[in-house]
Design a protein around this motif. Structure first.
Motif, mmCIF file in Angstrom:
data_model
loop_
_atom_site.group_PDB
_atom_site.id
_atom_site.type_symbol
_atom_site.label_atom_id
_atom_site.label_comp_id
_atom_site.label_asym_id
_atom_site.label_seq_id
_atom_site.Cartn_x
_atom_site.Cartn_y
_atom_site.Cartn_z
ATOM 1 N N TYR A 40 -5.983 -5.263 7.183
ATOM 2 C CA TYR A 40 -4.965 -4.214 7.028
ATOM 3 C C TYR A 40 -4.203 -4.372 5.721
ATOM 4 O O TYR A 40 -3.747 -3.391 5.134
ATOM 5 C CB TYR A 40 -3.994 -4.262 8.211
ATOM 6 N N THR A 41 -4.093 -5.609 5.255
ATOM 7 C CA THR A 41 -3.404 -5.880 3.983
ATOM 8 C C THR A 41 -4.049 -5.097 2.836
ATOM 9 O O THR A 41 -3.368 -4.688 1.890
ATOM 10 C CB THR A 41 -3.463 -7.386 3.665
ATOM 11 N N LEU A 42 -5.363 -4.856 2.947
ATOM 12 C CA LEU A 42 -6.119 -4.194 1.875
ATOM 13 C C LEU A 42 -6.559 -2.782 2.281
ATOM 14 O O LEU A 42 -7.587 -2.297 1.821
ATOM 15 C CB LEU A 42 -7.349 -5.036 1.520
ATOM 16 N N ARG A 43 -5.784 -2.130 3.138
ATOM 17 C CA ARG A 43 -6.204 -0.829 3.681
ATOM 18 C C ARG A 43 -6.502 0.213 2.606
ATOM 19 O O ARG A 43 -7.460 0.977 2.726
ATOM 20 C CB ARG A 43 -5.156 -0.311 4.667
ATOM 21 N N GLU A 44 -5.709 0.263 1.555
ATOM 22 C CA GLU A 44 -5.932 1.254 0.496
ATOM 23 C C GLU A 44 -7.187 0.915 -0.299
ATOM 24 O O GLU A 44 -7.988 1.796 -0.626
ATOM 25 C CB GLU A 44 -4.715 1.325 -0.424
ATOM 26 N N GLN A 45 -7.367 -0.360 -0.604
ATOM 27 C CA GLN A 45 -8.533 -0.788 -1.390
ATOM 28 C C GLN A 45 -9.827 -0.579 -0.599
ATOM 29 O O GLN A 45 -10.846 -0.154 -1.156
ATOM 30 C CB GLN A 45 -8.387 -2.268 -1.768
ATOM 31 N N GLY A 47 -10.386 1.655 1.620
ATOM 32 C CA GLY A 47 -10.668 3.088 1.684
ATOM 33 C C GLY A 47 -11.334 3.612 0.424
ATOM 34 O O GLY A 47 -12.096 4.576 0.467
ATOM 35 N N LYS A 48 -11.071 2.951 -0.699
ATOM 36 C CA LYS A 48 -11.631 3.394 -1.976
ATOM 37 C C LYS A 48 -12.972 2.726 -2.293
ATOM 38 O O LYS A 48 -13.859 3.342 -2.875
ATOM 39 C CB LYS A 48 -10.634 3.096 -3.109
ATOM 40 N N THR A 53 -14.363 -4.399 -2.219
ATOM 41 C CA THR A 53 -13.171 -5.104 -1.743
ATOM 42 C C THR A 53 -13.551 -6.301 -0.886
ATOM 43 O O THR A 53 -12.989 -7.392 -1.035
ATOM 44 C CB THR A 53 -12.271 -4.150 -0.938
ATOM 45 N N VAL A 272 3.240 -5.167 3.330
ATOM 46 C CA VAL A 272 3.540 -4.478 2.066
ATOM 47 C C VAL A 272 3.558 -5.523 0.957
ATOM 48 O O VAL A 272 4.156 -6.592 1.112
ATOM 49 C CB VAL A 272 4.908 -3.763 2.128
#
Length: 295
Positions: A40-45, A47-48, A53, A272
Protein backbone atom coordinates in the motif's frame (compact mmCIF):
# COMPACT_ATOMS: atom_id res chain seq x y z
CA UNK A 1 57.33 -2.65 36.88
CA UNK A 2 54.44 -0.38 37.79
CA UNK A 3 52.08 -1.83 40.39
CA UNK A 4 48.39 -2.22 39.60
CA UNK A 5 45.75 -1.42 42.16
CA UNK A 6 43.29 -4.13 43.22
CA UNK A 7 40.40 -2.04 41.85
CA UNK A 8 42.07 -1.70 38.42
CA UNK A 9 42.97 -5.41 38.37
CA UNK A 10 39.40 -6.46 39.10
CA UNK A 11 38.03 -4.05 36.52
CA UNK A 12 40.40 -5.30 33.81
CA UNK A 13 39.75 -8.94 34.74
CA UNK A 14 35.99 -8.44 34.53
CA UNK A 15 36.37 -6.84 31.11
CA UNK A 16 38.53 -9.69 29.86
CA UNK A 17 36.06 -12.28 31.10
CA UNK A 18 33.15 -10.48 29.48
CA UNK A 19 34.69 -10.36 26.00
CA UNK A 20 34.03 -14.02 25.12
CA UNK A 21 30.43 -13.63 26.30
CA UNK A 22 29.94 -10.48 24.25
CA UNK A 23 31.38 -12.25 21.22
CA UNK A 24 28.91 -15.10 21.66
CA UNK A 25 26.03 -12.67 22.01
CA UNK A 26 27.05 -10.93 18.80
CA UNK A 27 26.69 -14.22 16.96
CA UNK A 28 23.01 -14.39 17.92
CA UNK A 29 22.36 -10.69 17.31
CA UNK A 30 21.46 -11.02 13.67
CA UNK A 31 19.43 -8.73 11.41
CA UNK A 32 16.13 -10.09 10.09
CA UNK A 33 16.25 -12.44 7.11
CA UNK A 34 12.91 -11.76 5.46
CA UNK A 35 11.95 -8.11 5.68
CA UNK A 36 8.41 -7.53 4.43
CA UNK A 37 6.68 -4.56 2.80
CA UNK A 38 3.00 -3.66 2.80
CA UNK A 39 2.58 -2.68 -0.85
CA UNK A 40 0.00 0.00 0.00
CA UNK A 41 2.98 2.29 0.61
CA UNK A 42 3.62 2.18 -3.16
CA UNK A 43 -0.01 2.31 -4.34
CA UNK A 44 0.57 5.14 -6.84
CA UNK A 45 3.75 3.60 -8.27
CA UNK A 46 2.14 0.17 -8.61
CA UNK A 47 -0.75 1.70 -10.53
CA UNK A 48 1.63 3.25 -13.04
CA UNK A 49 4.24 0.49 -13.40
CA UNK A 50 3.45 -2.76 -11.62
CA UNK A 51 6.42 -4.85 -12.76
CA UNK A 52 8.96 -2.03 -12.55
CA UNK A 53 7.89 -1.14 -9.02
CA UNK A 54 8.03 -4.74 -7.81
CA UNK A 55 11.48 -5.07 -9.35
CA UNK A 56 12.69 -2.05 -7.34
CA UNK A 57 11.17 -3.47 -4.15
CA UNK A 58 13.16 -6.64 -4.69
CA UNK A 59 16.35 -4.76 -5.55
CA UNK A 60 16.15 -2.83 -2.28
CA UNK A 61 16.22 -6.17 -0.47
CA UNK A 62 12.66 -6.89 0.59
CA UNK A 63 11.79 -10.59 0.55
CA UNK A 64 8.14 -10.69 1.59
CA UNK A 65 5.14 -8.59 0.65
CA UNK A 66 1.68 -7.95 2.03
CA UNK A 67 -1.02 -7.26 -0.53
CA UNK A 68 -4.00 -4.92 -0.70
CA UNK A 69 -6.71 -4.04 -3.18
CA UNK A 70 -8.04 -7.51 -4.05
CA UNK A 71 -11.31 -7.15 -5.95
CA UNK A 72 -13.48 -9.44 -8.02
CA UNK A 73 -10.86 -12.15 -8.37
CA UNK A 74 -7.90 -9.92 -9.24
CA UNK A 75 -4.73 -8.63 -7.60
CA UNK A 76 -3.63 -5.43 -9.35
CA UNK A 77 -5.56 -6.52 -12.42
CA UNK A 78 -3.93 -9.96 -12.47
CA UNK A 79 -5.33 -13.37 -11.56
CA UNK A 80 -3.85 -15.05 -8.52
CA UNK A 81 -1.78 -17.36 -10.72
CA UNK A 82 -0.53 -14.50 -12.90
CA UNK A 83 0.38 -12.27 -9.99
CA UNK A 84 1.99 -15.13 -8.10
CA UNK A 85 4.19 -15.89 -11.11
CA UNK A 86 5.19 -12.24 -11.36
CA UNK A 87 6.17 -12.05 -7.68
CA UNK A 88 8.16 -15.26 -7.96
CA UNK A 89 10.10 -13.76 -10.83
CA UNK A 90 11.25 -10.98 -8.51
CA UNK A 91 11.96 -13.36 -5.59
CA UNK A 92 9.15 -11.81 -3.56
CA UNK A 93 7.01 -14.05 -1.36
CA UNK A 94 3.37 -13.03 -0.80
CA UNK A 95 2.67 -13.76 2.87
CA UNK A 96 -0.37 -11.73 3.81
CA UNK A 97 -3.22 -9.77 2.31
CA UNK A 98 -5.59 -6.99 3.39
CA UNK A 99 -9.32 -7.26 2.80
CA UNK A 100 -12.41 -5.23 3.68
CA UNK A 101 -15.40 -6.28 5.75
CA UNK A 102 -17.74 -5.16 2.98
CA UNK A 103 -20.57 -4.00 5.23
CA UNK A 104 -20.23 -0.42 3.99
CA UNK A 105 -19.54 -1.55 0.41
CA UNK A 106 -21.88 -4.52 -0.19
CA UNK A 107 -21.45 -4.36 -3.96
CA UNK A 108 -17.68 -4.97 -3.82
CA UNK A 109 -16.79 -8.60 -4.50
CA UNK A 110 -13.96 -10.15 -2.55
CA UNK A 111 -14.85 -8.85 0.92
CA UNK A 112 -15.73 -10.76 4.08
CA UNK A 113 -19.43 -10.40 3.24
CA UNK A 114 -19.39 -10.77 -0.54
CA UNK A 115 -17.71 -13.63 -2.42
CA UNK A 116 -15.41 -14.45 0.50
CA UNK A 117 -14.93 -18.06 -0.54
CA UNK A 118 -13.47 -17.02 -3.89
CA UNK A 119 -11.19 -14.54 -2.12
CA UNK A 120 -9.93 -17.35 0.11
CA UNK A 121 -9.48 -19.68 -2.87
CA UNK A 122 -7.45 -17.05 -4.71
CA UNK A 123 -5.37 -16.35 -1.61
CA UNK A 124 -4.62 -20.06 -1.35
CA UNK A 125 -3.59 -20.15 -5.01
CA UNK A 126 -1.21 -17.29 -4.33
CA UNK A 127 0.15 -19.04 -1.25
CA UNK A 128 -0.92 -16.47 1.36
CA UNK A 129 -0.54 -17.51 4.99
CA UNK A 130 -2.66 -14.68 6.39
CA UNK A 131 -5.82 -12.80 5.38
CA UNK A 132 -6.52 -9.70 7.46
CA UNK A 133 -9.47 -7.37 7.73
CA UNK A 134 -7.67 -4.11 7.01
CA UNK A 135 -10.05 -1.38 8.15
CA UNK A 136 -13.55 -0.62 9.40
CA UNK A 137 -15.22 2.37 7.77
CA UNK A 138 -16.93 4.94 10.04
CA UNK A 139 -20.39 3.64 9.07
CA UNK A 140 -19.29 0.17 10.15
CA UNK A 141 -18.29 1.19 13.70
CA UNK A 142 -20.78 3.69 15.08
CA UNK A 143 -21.43 1.81 18.33
CA UNK A 144 -20.12 -1.07 20.41
CA UNK A 145 -22.71 -3.44 19.00
CA UNK A 146 -21.13 -2.89 15.57
CA UNK A 147 -17.82 -4.18 16.93
CA UNK A 148 -19.59 -7.17 18.47
CA UNK A 149 -21.15 -7.97 15.10
CA UNK A 150 -17.76 -7.69 13.45
CA UNK A 151 -16.24 -10.02 16.03
CA UNK A 152 -18.86 -12.59 15.03
CA UNK A 153 -18.14 -11.91 11.35
CA UNK A 154 -14.42 -12.40 11.93
CA UNK A 155 -15.01 -15.76 13.62
CA UNK A 156 -17.20 -16.84 10.72
CA UNK A 157 -14.72 -15.62 8.10
CA UNK A 158 -11.87 -17.34 9.93
CA UNK A 159 -13.64 -20.68 9.75
CA UNK A 160 -13.46 -20.41 5.96
CA UNK A 161 -9.79 -19.40 5.88
CA UNK A 162 -8.89 -22.18 8.31
CA UNK A 163 -10.19 -24.81 5.90
CA UNK A 164 -7.77 -23.42 3.32
CA UNK A 165 -4.86 -23.45 5.77
CA UNK A 166 -4.86 -19.66 6.09
CA UNK A 167 -4.85 -17.67 9.34
CA UNK A 168 -7.38 -14.85 9.65
CA UNK A 169 -6.41 -11.60 11.37
CA UNK A 170 -7.39 -8.01 12.07
CA UNK A 171 -5.29 -4.91 11.39
CA UNK A 172 -5.90 -1.93 13.67
CA UNK A 173 -5.77 1.82 13.41
CA UNK A 174 -6.19 4.19 16.38
CA UNK A 175 -9.99 4.37 16.60
CA UNK A 176 -10.27 0.86 18.09
CA UNK A 177 -8.61 2.19 21.24
CA UNK A 178 -11.00 5.14 21.69
CA UNK A 179 -13.43 4.23 24.44
CA UNK A 180 -17.12 3.89 23.70
CA UNK A 181 -19.46 3.58 26.67
CA UNK A 182 -16.44 3.01 28.88
CA UNK A 183 -15.02 0.16 26.79
CA UNK A 184 -12.25 -0.10 24.25
CA UNK A 185 -13.53 -1.62 20.99
CA UNK A 186 -10.18 -3.35 20.51
CA UNK A 187 -10.75 -5.20 23.75
CA UNK A 188 -14.10 -6.42 22.45
CA UNK A 189 -12.47 -7.68 19.26
CA UNK A 190 -9.87 -9.52 21.31
CA UNK A 191 -12.28 -11.09 23.76
CA UNK A 192 -15.20 -11.92 21.46
CA UNK A 193 -13.14 -13.63 18.79
CA UNK A 194 -11.65 -17.10 19.06
CA UNK A 195 -7.97 -16.56 19.91
CA UNK A 196 -6.97 -19.46 17.67
CA UNK A 197 -9.16 -18.50 14.72
CA UNK A 198 -8.57 -14.74 14.81
CA UNK A 199 -5.10 -13.27 15.32
CA UNK A 200 -4.08 -9.62 15.36
CA UNK A 201 -1.78 -7.67 13.09
CA UNK A 202 -0.67 -4.83 15.33
CA UNK A 203 0.07 -1.59 13.54
CA UNK A 204 2.73 -0.24 15.87
CA UNK A 205 2.35 3.37 14.74
CA UNK A 206 -1.39 3.51 15.33
CA UNK A 207 -1.16 1.69 18.66
CA UNK A 208 1.46 4.13 19.94
CA UNK A 209 -0.47 7.07 18.45
CA UNK A 210 -3.46 5.97 20.54
CA UNK A 211 -1.31 5.90 23.67
CA UNK A 212 -0.92 2.13 23.94
CA UNK A 213 2.27 0.22 24.74
CA UNK A 214 2.66 -2.62 22.23
CA UNK A 215 4.75 -4.65 24.66
CA UNK A 216 1.98 -4.51 27.26
CA UNK A 217 -0.54 -5.60 24.64
CA UNK A 218 1.70 -8.57 23.87
CA UNK A 219 1.96 -9.47 27.57
CA UNK A 220 -1.80 -9.23 28.06
CA UNK A 221 -2.52 -11.32 24.95
CA UNK A 222 0.45 -13.67 24.45
CA UNK A 223 0.71 -15.41 21.11
CA UNK A 224 -2.02 -13.28 19.55
CA UNK A 225 0.18 -11.10 17.34
CA UNK A 226 1.94 -13.05 14.56
CA UNK A 227 2.13 -9.92 12.37
CA UNK A 228 3.09 -6.30 12.98
CA UNK A 229 3.47 -3.18 10.86
CA UNK A 230 6.74 -1.34 11.30
CA UNK A 231 5.79 2.28 10.84
CA UNK A 232 7.57 5.14 12.62
CA UNK A 233 6.27 8.37 14.11
CA UNK A 234 7.85 11.73 13.33
CA UNK A 235 9.36 13.58 16.28
CA UNK A 236 7.09 16.55 15.80
CA UNK A 237 3.89 17.99 17.18
CA UNK A 238 1.91 16.42 14.33
CA UNK A 239 3.37 12.94 15.03
CA UNK A 240 2.93 12.09 11.37
CA UNK A 241 4.37 9.06 9.56
CA UNK A 242 8.12 8.64 9.24
CA UNK A 243 10.62 6.17 7.84
CA UNK A 244 11.48 3.35 10.24
CA UNK A 245 14.39 4.35 12.47
CA UNK A 246 13.99 8.09 11.95
CA UNK A 247 11.18 8.69 14.42
CA UNK A 248 10.27 8.21 18.06
CA UNK A 249 9.18 4.54 18.25
CA UNK A 250 11.57 2.13 19.97
CA UNK A 251 11.23 -0.81 17.60
CA UNK A 252 14.04 -2.82 19.20
CA UNK A 253 12.25 -2.85 22.55
CA UNK A 254 9.07 -4.03 20.83
CA UNK A 255 10.81 -6.70 18.77
CA UNK A 256 12.56 -7.96 21.90
CA UNK A 257 9.08 -9.06 23.02
CA UNK A 258 8.51 -10.90 19.74
CA UNK A 259 8.33 -14.34 21.32
CA UNK A 260 5.69 -13.18 23.78
CA UNK A 261 3.71 -11.70 20.90
CA UNK A 262 4.02 -14.83 18.80
CA UNK A 263 5.57 -12.68 16.08
CA UNK A 264 6.36 -14.40 12.79
CA UNK A 265 6.35 -11.69 10.11
CA UNK A 266 6.59 -7.91 9.97
CA UNK A 267 5.93 -5.43 7.22
CA UNK A 268 7.28 -1.94 6.69
CA UNK A 269 4.47 0.46 5.87
CA UNK A 270 4.23 4.23 5.51
CA UNK A 271 0.77 5.59 4.80
CA UNK A 272 2.07 8.95 3.56
CA UNK A 273 5.63 9.77 2.52
CA UNK A 274 7.15 13.25 2.40
CA UNK A 275 9.95 12.01 0.14
CA UNK A 276 9.57 9.70 -2.88
CA UNK A 277 8.02 6.44 -1.55
CA UNK A 278 10.72 4.22 -3.06
CA UNK A 279 13.35 6.33 -1.32
CA UNK A 280 11.36 6.13 1.91
CA UNK A 281 11.10 2.33 1.88
CA UNK A 282 14.82 2.07 1.14
CA UNK A 283 15.62 4.16 4.24
CA UNK A 284 13.25 2.01 6.29
CA UNK A 285 14.81 -1.19 4.96
CA UNK A 286 18.32 -0.04 5.88
CA UNK A 287 17.25 0.79 9.41
CA UNK A 288 15.25 -2.41 9.89
CA UNK A 289 18.40 -4.34 9.00
CA UNK A 290 20.07 -2.73 12.03
CA UNK A 291 17.48 -4.29 14.35
CA UNK A 292 17.78 -7.68 16.00
CA UNK A 293 14.83 -9.99 15.49
CA UNK A 294 14.50 -13.33 17.22
CA UNK A 295 11.29 -14.92 15.92
Amino acid sequence: MQSISRKTFLKNSALALSLPLLSRLDVFAKPPKNVGLQLYTLREQLGKDLEGTLRKVSEIGYKEVELFGYSDGKFFGKTAAEFGSMLKGFNLTPVSGHYLAGVAMPQMKGSLTNDWQRAVDDAATLGLKYMNCAFLFPDERKKLDDYKRHAALFNKSAEVTKKAGIQFGYHNHDFEFEKMDGQEPYDILLKQTDKNLVKMELDLYWAVFAGKDPVELFKQNPGRFPLVHLKDMEKSESRTFAEVGTGSIDFQRILNAGKTAGLKHFFVEQDVCKRPPLEAIQISYGNVMKLNVNV
